[in-house]
Design a protein around this motif. Sequence first.
Motif, mmCIF file in Angstrom:
data_model
loop_
_atom_site.group_PDB
_atom_site.id
_atom_site.type_symbol
_atom_site.label_atom_id
_atom_site.label_comp_id
_atom_site.label_asym_id
_atom_site.label_seq_id
_atom_site.Cartn_x
_atom_site.Cartn_y
_atom_site.Cartn_z
ATOM 1 N N ALA A 81 6.400 23.560 12.266
ATOM 2 C CA ALA A 81 6.058 24.954 11.954
ATOM 3 C C ALA A 81 6.927 25.503 10.830
ATOM 4 O O ALA A 81 7.320 26.676 10.828
ATOM 5 C CB ALA A 81 6.166 25.822 13.206
ATOM 6 N N ASP A 121 6.002 20.897 5.488
ATOM 7 C CA ASP A 121 5.722 21.240 6.889
ATOM 8 C C ASP A 121 5.078 20.037 7.584
ATOM 9 O O ASP A 121 4.115 19.458 7.083
ATOM 10 C CB ASP A 121 4.798 22.449 6.968
ATOM 11 N N ARG A 129 10.018 24.814 10.168
ATOM 12 C CA ARG A 129 11.393 25.082 10.569
ATOM 13 C C ARG A 129 12.192 23.793 10.676
ATOM 14 O O ARG A 129 11.687 22.755 11.082
ATOM 15 C CB ARG A 129 11.444 25.808 11.924
#
Length: 297
Positions: free
Chosen positions: A109, A137, A111
């Motif tokens: 996501a 991503d 992160r």
Amino acid sequence: MTDHSTPSPRERLFVALQHLLPQHGLSTLMHRLARVRWRPLKALLIRAFARLYRIDMSLAEEPELSAYPHFNAFFTRALRPDARPLDPAPHAVLCPVDGTISQIGRIAAGRLIQAKGHDYGADALLGLANGAAHPFDGGVFATIYLSPSDYHRIHMPLAGALAEMTYAPGRLFSVNNSTAKLVPGLFARNERVICRFATEAGDMAMVLVGAIFVGGIETVWAGAITPPHSGRALQHWEYRNDADPIRLARGAEMGRFNLGSTVILLFPPGRVAWDTNLAPGQQVRLGERIGIRQSSI
């Protein structure tokens, strides 16, 4: 190296002090001190550091401490050509530095994991606007911490053509494990140089993260990027359409830290698989295999 336990009072005090210190001023002072050529002082600095960190000078291209004109020349010393042999497997992704794995895994996501209970956005790390598109991503990342005793030149994990470079100004917190546990978004807040390359594994990002007492970040094509540590605006350079593109071979030097810090590698999904034995806290060495290139472009 990596400890995911609850931060101790000592760690909290260490981080609190960093918020109060003049981070950029101290780093500029260290930059100047590391280049002092007065023999008594530079000899004292080099010998004390070599003794404190038990530096093995037999690995250096120049093993004599007295041969270095100043501390920074010693700190960024070249290694003997045979000191870090490159993994010969053609699909191997090489470790770019000597250091310790801080975190390694998947970019979920958008992160990246910083420490237990902390993650941060790849867009922020890359100096992009919040939510801006990028190819990483669902891909993979590896964060490698360089301690003061490590070799501080940075090399190419794969052969690549330079596509772009961004300088992102920011803070200069320490990047050790204690700070990573207590400073949210640490690597996206600190000053950094983001280099993106076109490789056989697709787009590869190498993020060179500054830290307190890091007197400078350099690349082989642009020279010194920092200092100065001033300014709030991103600086961006495009190389994709250059008539004579900058190409660096697998294992070639691409930059260096003038005093230590952290390198973060990012690859798009389906391009690289990290070796399964890699884990936070594991020491790694320049040139050894840390992953396998899965496909070509």
